[in-house]
Design a protein around this motif. Structure first.
Motif, PDB file in Angstrom:
ATOM      1  N   ARG A  80      22.009 -89.636 -13.652  1.00 48.76           N
ATOM      2  CA  ARG A  80      21.868 -89.621 -15.106  1.00 48.76           C
ATOM      3  C   ARG A  80      21.714 -88.189 -15.610  1.00 48.76           C
ATOM      4  O   ARG A  80      22.274 -87.818 -16.651  1.00 48.76           O
ATOM      5  CB  ARG A  80      20.644 -90.452 -15.510  1.00 48.76           C
ATOM      6  CG  ARG A  80      20.359 -90.492 -17.009  1.00 48.76           C
ATOM      7  CD  ARG A  80      21.451 -91.153 -17.782  1.00 48.76           C
ATOM      8  NE  ARG A  80      21.057 -91.395 -19.174  1.00 48.76           N
ATOM      9  CZ  ARG A  80      21.901 -91.693 -20.150  1.00 48.76           C
ATOM     10  NH1 ARG A  80      23.204 -91.809 -19.890  1.00 48.76           N
ATOM     11  NH2 ARG A  80      21.468 -91.907 -21.380  1.00 48.76           N
ATOM     12  N   ARG A  81      20.982 -87.363 -14.860  1.00 48.60           N
ATOM     13  CA  ARG A  81      20.778 -85.973 -15.254  1.00 48.60           C
ATOM     14  C   ARG A  81      22.121 -85.239 -15.295  1.00 48.60           C
ATOM     15  O   ARG A  81      22.360 -84.421 -16.193  1.00 48.60           O
ATOM     16  CB  ARG A  81      19.820 -85.278 -14.286  1.00 48.60           C
ATOM     17  CG  ARG A  81      19.348 -83.896 -14.768  1.00 48.60           C
ATOM     18  CD  ARG A  81      18.414 -83.247 -13.758  1.00 48.60           C
ATOM     19  NE  ARG A  81      17.295 -84.107 -13.455  1.00 48.60           N
ATOM     20  CZ  ARG A  81      16.974 -84.549 -12.239  1.00 48.60           C
ATOM     21  NH1 ARG A  81      17.713 -84.188 -11.195  1.00 48.60           N
ATOM     22  NH2 ARG A  81      15.943 -85.330 -12.056  1.00 48.60           N
ATOM     23  N   LYS A  82      22.995 -85.515 -14.362  1.00 48.98           N
ATOM     24  CA  LYS A  82      24.303 -84.865 -14.344  1.00 48.98           C
ATOM     25  C   LYS A  82      25.143 -85.263 -15.558  1.00 48.98           C
ATOM     26  O   LYS A  82      25.974 -84.489 -16.031  1.00 48.98           O
ATOM     27  CB  LYS A  82      25.046 -85.219 -13.059  1.00 48.98           C
ATOM     28  CG  LYS A  82      24.454 -84.568 -11.805  1.00 48.98           C
ATOM     29  CD  LYS A  82      25.226 -84.987 -10.570  1.00 48.98           C
ATOM     30  CE  LYS A  82      24.640 -84.330  -9.313  1.00 48.98           C
ATOM     31  NZ  LYS A  82      25.351 -84.762  -8.080  1.00 48.98           N
ATOM     32  N   GLU A  83      24.919 -86.474 -16.059  1.00 50.65           N
ATOM     33  CA  GLU A  83      25.651 -86.926 -17.242  1.00 50.65           C
ATOM     34  C   GLU A  83      25.146 -86.249 -18.515  1.00 50.65           C
ATOM     35  O   GLU A  83      25.937 -85.952 -19.410  1.00 50.65           O
ATOM     36  CB  GLU A  83      25.498 -88.448 -17.420  1.00 50.65           C
ATOM     37  CG  GLU A  83      26.212 -89.289 -16.387  1.00 50.65           C
ATOM     38  CD  GLU A  83      26.031 -90.771 -16.648  1.00 50.65           C
ATOM     39  OE1 GLU A  83      25.225 -91.130 -17.557  1.00 50.65           O
ATOM     40  OE2 GLU A  83      26.672 -91.582 -15.977  1.00 50.65           O
ATOM     41  N   ILE A  84      23.831 -86.019 -18.567  1.00 53.19           N
ATOM     42  CA  ILE A  84      23.191 -85.576 -19.808  1.00 53.19           C
ATOM     43  C   ILE A  84      23.016 -84.062 -19.872  1.00 53.19           C
ATOM     44  O   ILE A  84      23.162 -83.449 -20.930  1.00 53.19           O
ATOM     45  CB  ILE A  84      21.820 -86.266 -19.976  1.00 53.19           C
ATOM     46  CG1 ILE A  84      22.004 -87.783 -20.008  1.00 53.19           C
ATOM     47  CG2 ILE A  84      21.101 -85.774 -21.228  1.00 53.19           C
ATOM     48  CD1 ILE A  84      22.890 -88.283 -21.118  1.00 53.19           C
ATOM     49  N   TRP A  85      22.692 -83.451 -18.742  1.00 50.51           N
ATOM     50  CA  TRP A  85      22.379 -82.017 -18.710  1.00 50.51           C
ATOM     51  C   TRP A  85      23.538 -81.232 -18.104  1.00 50.51           C
ATOM     52  O   TRP A  85      24.019 -81.531 -17.020  1.00 50.51           O
ATOM     53  CB  TRP A  85      21.108 -81.773 -17.909  1.00 50.51           C
ATOM     54  CG  TRP A  85      19.878 -82.354 -18.552  1.00 50.51           C
ATOM     55  CD1 TRP A  85      19.451 -83.653 -18.495  1.00 50.51           C
ATOM     56  CD2 TRP A  85      18.940 -81.655 -19.369  1.00 50.51           C
ATOM     57  NE1 TRP A  85      18.293 -83.796 -19.216  1.00 50.51           N
ATOM     58  CE2 TRP A  85      17.954 -82.593 -19.761  1.00 50.51           C
ATOM     59  CE3 TRP A  85      18.825 -80.328 -19.791  1.00 50.51           C
ATOM     60  CZ2 TRP A  85      16.875 -82.248 -20.565  1.00 50.51           C
ATOM     61  CZ3 TRP A  85      17.747 -79.975 -20.593  1.00 50.51           C
ATOM     62  CH2 TRP A  85      16.788 -80.927 -20.978  1.00 50.51           C
ATOM     63  N   ASP A  86      23.935 -80.174 -18.823  1.00 49.00           N
ATOM     64  CA  ASP A  86      25.051 -79.340 -18.359  1.00 49.00           C
ATOM     65  C   ASP A  86      24.585 -78.322 -17.330  1.00 49.00           C
ATOM     66  O   ASP A  86      25.220 -78.100 -16.315  1.00 49.00           O
ATOM     67  CB  ASP A  86      25.677 -78.620 -19.552  1.00 49.00           C
ATOM     68  CG  ASP A  86      26.806 -77.686 -19.151  1.00 49.00           C
ATOM     69  OD1 ASP A  86      27.766 -78.168 -18.526  1.00 49.00           O
ATOM     70  OD2 ASP A  86      26.707 -76.492 -19.440  1.00 49.00           O
ATOM     71  N   ASP A  87      23.458 -77.654 -17.634  1.00 47.11           N
ATOM     72  CA  ASP A  87      22.840 -76.723 -16.701  1.00 47.11           C
ATOM     73  C   ASP A  87      21.346 -77.051 -16.701  1.00 47.11           C
ATOM     74  O   ASP A  87      20.973 -78.177 -17.025  1.00 47.11           O
ATOM     75  CB  ASP A  87      23.119 -75.263 -17.092  1.00 47.11           C
ATOM     76  CG  ASP A  87      22.816 -74.976 -18.556  1.00 47.11           C
ATOM     77  OD1 ASP A  87      21.922 -75.637 -19.118  1.00 47.11           O
ATOM     78  OD2 ASP A  87      23.449 -74.074 -19.141  1.00 47.11           O
ATOM     79  N   THR A  88      20.517 -76.116 -16.390  1.00 47.78           N
ATOM     80  CA  THR A  88      19.089 -76.413 -16.348  1.00 47.78           C
ATOM     81  C   THR A  88      18.423 -76.310 -17.722  1.00 47.78           C
ATOM     82  O   THR A  88      17.223 -76.524 -17.845  1.00 47.78           O
ATOM     83  CB  THR A  88      18.374 -75.440 -15.387  1.00 47.78           C
ATOM     84  OG1 THR A  88      18.570 -74.089 -15.850  1.00 47.78           O
ATOM     85  CG2 THR A  88      18.922 -75.584 -13.977  1.00 47.78           C
TER      86      THR A  88
END
Length: 248
Positions: A174-182
């Motif tokens: 889910r983080r990979k879907e929502i967040w582009d970098d940190t």
């Protein structure tokens, strides 16, 4: 002529408001989804947004330019096309520049004061998380966010974006879907934020509509109460006159 309600929203902040993603090769502000979601929820309304995001900008001015930027908007733009809402996200870059919440929060208050003093409602957002912050940032961010959430002022509202879109509080996929970098979001992430903010604005607008009739009922009851008291006072005075206790 068919009259429609209008809603003009200012989206104000730094690169997170500008929609920075894919290393800066693409900008997809949350304001796009905010407008689309508001139009879906309020189909008879005329919805417009003004996206004012400046990469790297800071709330503490100087060296940041949050305050002069907001002041300029309310000097040059607002008088012609007034803003109904100002969604403000600031403090991210200040924290990453090792600034303290005790310095950042008063700077945000100065920024909020401009729209608030111009009959604009403010929706202040908490600072979102990050995956590679300096060790001191999480604690300072939590402090700043509590100040934002705890602030009380007429026409001021806060939304806990940090809680709504947590960096560490979701699965890796889910983080990979929502967040582009940190620090920044993907197109999908910005669209999610826009929808969440639209839902909150609609919720507040409906709450205001429900409270308005209640306030009118309270005022009407007070008017009736005063009228009853005046009638009673007149009757008592007439009775005393009849009894010869008062002179004309």
């Amino acid at each position: 002529m068919l009259l429609t309600n209008s809603l003009r929203v200012l989206c104000f902040g730094d690169s997170l408001t500008a929609g920075y993603t894919q290393g800066g090769s693409l900008f997809h502000p949350y304001g796009i989804a905010l407008k689309a979601s508001l139009e879906k929820s309020l189909p008879s309304w005329d919805i417009t947004t003004d996206i004012q995001g400046l990469g790297g900008d800071q709330a503490v001015s100087p060296p940041g330019s949050f305050f002069p930027r907001m002041d300029k908007l309310y000097t040059e733009v607002h008088p012609k096309t007034p803003y109904d809402w100002a969604v403000v996200l600031g403090g991210t870059n200040d924290l990453n520049q090792d600034r303290l919440p005790s310095d950042i929060f008063p700077a945000l208050e100065r920024v909020w004061a401009i729209p608030l003093s111009n009959n604009t409602k403010v929706l202040a957002l908490t600072v979102t998380g990050c995956g590679a912050c300096a060790p001191a940032v999480p604690e300072r961010r939590a402090d700043l966010n509590q100040r934002i959430l705890g602030h009380r002022e007429e026409n001021y509202y806060a939304y806990d974006l940090h809680k709504a879109v947590p960096y560490w509080g979701m699965s890796e996929d889910r983080r990979k879907e929502i967040w582009d970098d940190t620090l920044h979001f993907t197109v999908k992430g910005y669209d999610l934020i826009g929808k969440l903010l639209a839902d909150r604005i609609v919720e507040l607008a409906k709450l205001e509509e429900r409270e308005s009739p209640k306030e009118e009922l309270v005022r009407e009851e007070l008017r009736k109460r005063r009228a009853r008291q005046e009638r009673i006072a007149v009757r008592e005075r007439l009775e005393r006159l009849e009894e010869g206790q008062l002179e004309l």
